[in-house]
Design an enzyme around this catalytic site. Structure first.
Site, mmCIF file in Angstrom:
data_model
loop_
_atom_site.group_PDB
_atom_site.id
_atom_site.type_symbol
_atom_site.label_atom_id
_atom_site.label_comp_id
_atom_site.label_asym_id
_atom_site.label_seq_id
_atom_site.Cartn_x
_atom_site.Cartn_y
_atom_site.Cartn_z
ATOM 1 N N ASP A 199 0.956 -1.162 0.041
ATOM 2 C CA ASP A 199 0.264 0.017 0.214
ATOM 3 C C ASP A 199 0.477 1.403 -0.076
ATOM 4 O OD1 ASP A 199 -1.820 -2.185 0.294
ATOM 5 O OD2 ASP A 199 -3.246 -0.496 1.704
ATOM 6 N N ARG B 24 0.428 2.798 17.854
ATOM 7 C CA ARG B 24 -0.101 4.051 16.677
ATOM 8 C C ARG B 24 0.496 5.296 17.696
ATOM 9 N NH1 ARG B 24 0.327 0.515 13.402
ATOM 10 N NH2 ARG B 24 -0.646 -0.123 12.151
ATOM 11 N N ASP C 289 -6.633 2.546 11.946
ATOM 12 C CA ASP C 289 -6.001 3.001 11.550
ATOM 13 C C ASP C 289 -5.708 4.305 11.637
ATOM 14 O OD1 ASP C 289 -4.508 1.241 13.116
ATOM 15 O OD2 ASP C 289 -3.303 0.486 11.561
ATOM 16 N N SER D 229 -3.071 -8.344 4.470
ATOM 17 C CA SER D 229 -2.313 -7.139 4.523
ATOM 18 C C SER D 229 -2.109 -7.976 5.896
ATOM 19 C CB SER D 229 -3.546 -6.192 4.432
ATOM 20 O OG SER D 229 -2.324 -4.973 5.487
#
Length: 414
Positions: free
Chosen positions: A16, A95, A124, A180
């Site tokens: 990505d 994150r 996310d 993914s």
């Protein structure tokens, strides 16, 4: 074409973000490729070479492993953080430190905007962007997966793979393994592709971090975790080896769990954005450290303190982490409640791992004495007076007798 300005891309080296990097350059942006070393098993030099080959002006790698362990993973252990009773928040925990490091790089490189590869359907995007805006309120955020000119062009992963092939971008993901992944020191996640059918069993070769429990060693492996104020400060393993550095404790717990097949889950969870999602996760070391912490609390933590912490701090902090609310006043408030609840969580837990299972062998504490073997024994009276239980039960039964009589008078049955 004149440059539209400099942007800082959260670059993973995967499909990505490699496609997004090339697309941003097509749109006329100058791109700084930012990458966080958060413990993922990654060839950072290959990622650097790939980013620069695609056309990034600069590649910046920031090591955030220690702050990830000490500022996020350890408080999660102290609170026994968990989402929907099963997910240990491995992605969510990473994150805040990634976002903070990315904003710092964007500031240092003079970027007017940050950008990422999060999809428009996932958690996310929320976690990153709320963090960005809290850390730098005037930052701009470019979100390719929410821009029609991008998502209409790349309608599926096959389109991304085709574009990568056209641009000569090497990627690990192939049509044969179309899922993914996202990896950090605490865990790896797998989603998308064939995993979107919740009734499809993940293929054996999908799992990356942990050995298949059926292939794990036939002999249990024993180890001991030592806690101070709820923090894992020492891990003793392999007959006497010790590690005390925070990152090394985590890495050692990872290694033990991985070779014994501990830490796999396959779940359907409720995303913050309102959708359900199927995810497969490997969370080896965090599973061991959290489980041993839970066990030790049973020995040393006051019942009411534990109940209040579980009912408010654990559930609230877990939800804040999952929803991307780390850099908020309410999360600061909740985090301030963690240390007081952990001041008496001191001791050690002896364990064994065996073919995907964690087995508690024993626990002890030299400083905390809430547990009294004599008081609890069925073989001696000790300081506990059995006749006191009669009054205790009588008081507890007052309202229940009233409730039972009322139901009887109404002719209601239990």
């Amino acid at each position: 074409m004149p440059s539209k300005g400099k942007v800082c891309l959260a670059y993973s080296g995967g499909l990505d973000t490699s496609v997004i990097l090339a697309w941003l350059l097509e749109q006329g942006y100058e791109v700084i490729a930012f990458m966080a070393n958060i413990g993922q098993e990654e060839d950072f030099e290959a990622a650097r070479a790939k980013a620069l080959k695609i056309g990034a002006t600069k590649y910046v790698l920031v090591d955030v492993r220690r702050e990830f362990v000490e500022e996020l993973c350890f408080p999660a252990i102290q609170t026994n953080a968990i989402y929907e009773n099963v997910y240990l928040l491995g992605t969510s925990l990473a994150r805040p430190v990634i976002a903070r490091a990315q904003i710092k790089v964007a500031q240092e490189e003079g970027c007017f905007a940050v950008t990422h590869g999060c999809t428009g359907k996932g958690n996310d995007q929320v976690r990153f962007e709320l963090s960005f805006y809290a850390l730098q309120p005037n930052i701009k955020c470019i979100t390719p997966w929410r821009l029609p000119e991008f998502f209409n062009r790349f309608a599926g992963r096959s389109a991304l793979l085709a574009y990568a092939a056209e641009k000569g971008i090497p990627v690990q993901q192939t049509a044969a393994k179309p899922w993914s992944t996202d990896e950090n020191l605490a865990h790896i996640s797998f989603e998308a592709g064939i995993l979107e059918d919740p009734d499809t069993t993940p293929p054996k070769d999908m799992w990356k971090l942990t050995v298949d429990p059926q292939d794990a060693p036939d002999k249990p492996e024993e180890f001991t975790v030592v806690f101070e104020k709820g923090l894992p400060v020492k891990l003793i393993y392999e007959g006497g080896k010790e590690v005390t550095d925070s990152v090394e404790v985590f890495l050692t717990a990872n290694a033990i769990a991985r070779r014994n097949g501990v830490g796999r889950i396959d779940i359907v969870e409720n995303r913050f954005i309102g959708l359900k999602s199927r995810g497969c996760y490997e969370t080896p070391g965090l599973t061991l450290l959290r489980s041993t912490h839970v066990d030790l609390e049973g020995l040393v933590l006051d019942r009411e303190v534990r109940a209040i912490r579980d009912q408010f701090v654990t559930t609230t902090f877990s939800r804040q982490l999952y929803n991307g609310m780390y850099f908020t006043p309410e999360c600061e408030y909740v985090r301030s409640m963690i240390p007081p609840s952990q001041k008496n969580v001191n001791g050690q837990v002896r364990c064994a791992v065996y073919k995907g299972n964690l087995i508690i062998l024993g626990r002890s504490s030299e400083t905390e004495k809430l547990y009294d073997a004599n008081e609890s024994s069925m073989d001696e009276i000790g300081d506990f007076e059995p006749t006191d239980a009669s009054g205790f039960i009588a008081v507890q039964a007052i309202r229940l007798k009233k409730y039972g009589r009322a139901k009887h008078e109404k002719g209601e049955a239990y």
